[in-house]
Each structure stands twice: as C-alpha cells, then as structure tokens.
Write an enzyme that holds these catalytic residues in place. Structure first.
Site, PDB file in Angstrom:
ATOM      1  N   LYS A   1       0.877  -1.177   0.000  1.00  0.00           N
ATOM      2  CA  LYS A   1       0.000   0.000   0.000  1.00  0.00           C
ATOM      3  C   LYS A   1       0.916   1.229   0.000  1.00  0.00           C
ATOM      4  O   LYS A   1       0.767   2.159   0.812  1.00  0.00           O
ATOM      5  CB  LYS A   1      -0.898  -0.046   1.249  1.00  0.00           C
ATOM      6  CG  LYS A   1      -1.964   1.027   1.320  1.00  0.00           C
ATOM      7  CD  LYS A   1      -3.149   0.776   0.401  1.00  0.00           C
ATOM      8  CE  LYS A   1      -4.117   1.944   0.440  1.00  0.00           C
ATOM      9  NZ  LYS A   1      -5.138   1.891  -0.607  1.00  0.00           N
TER      10      LYS A   1
ATOM     11  N   ASP B   1      -2.326 -11.907   5.869  1.00  0.00           N
ATOM     12  CA  ASP B   1      -3.314 -12.628   6.662  1.00  0.00           C
ATOM     13  C   ASP B   1      -4.670 -12.556   5.966  1.00  0.00           C
ATOM     14  O   ASP B   1      -5.371 -13.562   5.794  1.00  0.00           O
ATOM     15  CB  ASP B   1      -3.392 -11.964   8.050  1.00  0.00           C
ATOM     16  CG  ASP B   1      -4.128 -12.819   9.060  1.00  0.00           C
ATOM     17  OD1 ASP B   1      -4.343 -14.015   8.785  1.00  0.00           O
ATOM     18  OD2 ASP B   1      -4.496 -12.295  10.128  1.00  0.00           O
TER      19      ASP B   1
ATOM     20  N   ASP C   1      -6.729 -15.686   3.508  1.00  0.00           N
ATOM     21  CA  ASP C   1      -8.061 -16.244   3.792  1.00  0.00           C
ATOM     22  C   ASP C   1      -8.919 -16.179   2.523  1.00  0.00           C
ATOM     23  O   ASP C   1      -9.677 -17.101   2.216  1.00  0.00           O
ATOM     24  CB  ASP C   1      -8.769 -15.471   4.922  1.00  0.00           C
ATOM     25  CG  ASP C   1      -8.509 -16.092   6.300  1.00  0.00           C
ATOM     26  OD1 ASP C   1      -7.447 -16.717   6.467  1.00  0.00           O
ATOM     27  OD2 ASP C   1      -9.362 -15.950   7.195  1.00  0.00           O
TER      28      ASP C   1
END
Ligand code: NAD
Length: 359
Positions: free
Chosen positions: A183, A240, A244
């Site tokens: 980012k 993380d 998922d």
C-alpha cells in the site's frame, strides 16, 4: 523427526486427531520415524497451568524438530498478565518464524468459483501491524485518551529482505513469478522500503518475473483472475487477509494449509481459526491442518536433505486431491464424511499410496 503436538481450542482437538492419524500413516508408509509428543496450549493450558503457553513448553518445542499447533481462540486471550498469551504470536516471535507460507490451489471435483489456479501467499510474520509482537515489551496499540487509539506498524529492512528472499527462492522452484503486494501509495515510507527490498532481492533472481500491486486492487485481481499469480509476497496483515480470501476461493477456508518457518524452527498451523460455531460437531474440515502437516514434513525434508519426507509431503497433497474427488471429505467441500471419518479414510488412502489401483 520429533513433533510437538498442541491440539488447540474449538475445532482444534478433532482436526488435530485426524492430522496425527494421517502423519502416523505417512510415517509408516514412508519410513519417516516420526515421534509425537503431545502437550497443551490455549484454554486447556490456561486451566492446567495458569497460562495459555509456558516457558517449559517453549523449551520442549525448541528441542524438537517441528511443531503442529492447532487453531487457537485468540480473541478470548486479552490480558497477558493473567496468562492469556496468544500462542500463535508467542511461537512466531520466540522461534523467529518469519515466513508464513500459505498455498492455495483449486482441486478437481470442487466447483471452481474463479477458474483454476495454484498460488502461494508468502506473508511476513513477525512485525507489521501486529501490536502484540512488533515491539520488545508491551503492546504497540495504545489508548491515548478514552476516545483515541494509536496502533503502530513496524517495518524493518532486515525483515523485508528475508521475506523477499523466501518468496524468490520459492518462486524459483515454481512458475518463477513474484507479485509484490503493498500500500505504498499511502504507507509511502514503510511499504516503499518493502518494495525496494523486494526489488533488490529480485536482482539475485534474474529468471523470476516481478510485478507489484496495491493491496486493495489486488483483492479484485485475485478474484477476477487468480491464475495469473504464482508467489505473492506481502506484509503481515495484508497477507493474513489475502490468504483467507485465496483459501476460500480454492474451495473452503478449511483447505488453507499454512507453515510458519524460520531458519531453525517451523510450525504447521491451519490458516483458519478455532471456529467455535462448529466445534465438537464432527463437521470441521481437517484438510487445512493435514496440508499444513505436509508442509512441515516438506520443510524438514528439504532442510535435512531427506527425500522420503518430501515424497511423503507430495503424497499427502495428492491424497487430499483424490479424497476430495472421491467425496471422502467433509461437507464444506462437498464430501459425505465427518471429521473423524475423513481422517481415518485419509490415513487408509495414504497407507495404500503407490500400490497399483484395481481396474
Ligand atoms: P474462523 O477461521 O475460526 O472461522 C471463520 C468461518 O470459517 C466460520 O464460519 C467457521 O465455521 C469456518 N471454518 C473455519 N475453519 C473451518 C474448517 N476447518 N472447516 C470448516 N469450516 C471452517 O474465524 P473466527 O470465527 O473469526 O475466529 C474464531 C477464533 O479463532 C477467534 O478467537 C480468532 O481470534 C481465532 N483465530 C485463530 C487463528 C489461529 O489460531 N491461527 C486464526 C484466525 C482466527
């Protein structure tokens, strides 16, 4: 190979039982000589020892060759002074398990949500936005006034460099493509450094193609066309979340394998949590933990130069694919078995590995 087994909370005990059964079958079939030492962490350890993890347990893990950690009810553990330590962060920090390797691939027999893909998220595991591990003592999340919170993110050049190297080394054994996710348009200094280090390490791997994506756009890219990715390297929190998503795109969060690796230790750990909503119902998918165990065997085999361990890891992945295709799996992936029966069927399948298939 001595493995410490910590079943964990929620669906941990049932999925770990299935996983140990599979590891035992792999040990017999491939003559691995696995030795298991069972202990506890999480709520069970809090009840017995007054802390979710203890220094004595850490000593045991350090002396062993690997750790299998079941999912932990980390949301319940709020006060370290009361022994409520997050076991995941404890082992990641104490054993310096800096690389979290999370593969995600499609499986034949499962409805494909976004087309075929086979990728790996390589997530930095020791710093970033994780307030319970990114400073030496205390927490980096502070209540400044009753209504003001400051949460700090730590990014270090050394950690960027080592996670980048892990990603490029892995990519060199796969499709030779690394995508850097960041980012840096907003976190210009920290993620700027992350990109710089990744690009610097990339120069050591001239055969590996490199590109980069801003994390929010990456969510769209990975849903739209995951097949274009091979190895994705990113910082802790982004990895993380992204992993998922990739696990779920592969068919179920219950299929997400995960290895936490450092230079001296490694820990297999399912990508998902303790799933209290389905705990004790014999419906949890054990594949995430089983695939994590396969990664641990592969790590050990590679590190010690033991081909039987690599063969066992590959056989477990193949057995998972065959089990899913035959419906010998849990309901979340279209199967017809409960957790315990899935583990038993998997172990039997592995015991038959390499035998000629009846016509
Ligand atoms: P979760 O990952 O436990 O569950 C999310 C959803 O996925 C639930 O609907 C659950 O039923 C389903 N699911 C998860 N694993 C599954 C499996 N193996 N088979 C089938 N379905 C599965 O996330 P959560 O509910 O937000 O968190 C529960 C607890 O786990 C919290 O305390 C959280 O802090 C903790 N957590 C721990 C870890 C870890 O130990 N590595 C990771 C994530 C969350």
């Amino acid at each position: 190979m001595k493995i410490i087994v910590l079943p964990g909370d929620g669906i941990g005990p049932e999925t770990m039982q299935a996983t140990v059964q599979v590891l035992e079958a792999a040990s017999s079939r491939f003559d691995l000589g696995l030795v298991f030492e069972h202990d506890v962490a999480g709520h069970e350890s809090l009840r017995r020892h007054g802390a979710t993890v203890t220094p004595a347990l850490l000593d045991k893990v350090k002396a062993a060759d690997g750790l299998m950690l079941g999912p932990m009810a980390t949301y319940d553990f709020k006060d370290e002074a009361k022994g409520e330590i997050n076991p995941s962060k404890f082992f990641r920090k104490e054993l310096d398990l800096f690389a979290n390797i999370r593969p995600a691939r499609t499986w034949s027999g499962l409805p494909q949500k976004v087309g075929e893909f086979d990728l790996v998220v390589v997530r930095e595991n020791t710093e970033g936005f994780y307030a319970d591990r990114n400073i030496e003592s205390g927490s980096s999340e502070m209540l400044v006034t009753r209504d003001v919170v400051v949460s700090l993110r730590r990014i270090t050049r050394a950690c960027c460099e080592r996670i980048a190297r892990s990603a490029f080394q892995l990519a060199a054994t796969r499709k030779r493509h690394v995508s850097i996710v960041h980012k840096a348009n907003v976190l210009k200094i920290g993620d700027g450094m992350f990109i710089d280090e990744c690009r610097r390490v990339a120069q050591e791997f001239p055969d590996v193609q490199v590109d980069d994506f801003i994390v929010d756009a990456m969510m769209a890219h990975v849903v739209r066309a995951p097949r274009r990715f091979d190895v994705i390297v990113t910082t802790n929190m982004f990895g993380d979340i992204l992993s998922d998503l990739t696990a779920e795109l592969s068919g179920s969060l219950g299929l997400g394998g995960s290895l936490n690796a450092g230079s001296a230790h490694a820990m297999g750990q399912a990508a998902h949590g303790s799933a209290p909503d389905i705990a004790g119902q014999d419906i949890a998918n054990p594949f995430s933990l089983i695939l994590s165990a396969a990664q641990l065997l592969g790590w050990h085999g590679q590190r010690r130069g033991l081909p039987a361990f690599n063969a066992a890891a590959l056989a477990i992945e193949q057995a998972a694919a065959d089990a899913i295709a035959d419906g010998e799996a849990t309901r979340d992936v279209g199967g017809r078995l409960g957790t315990a029966a899935t583990g038993r069927a998997f172990a039997q399948r592995l015991a038959r590995h390499g035998e000629p298939v009846a016509a």
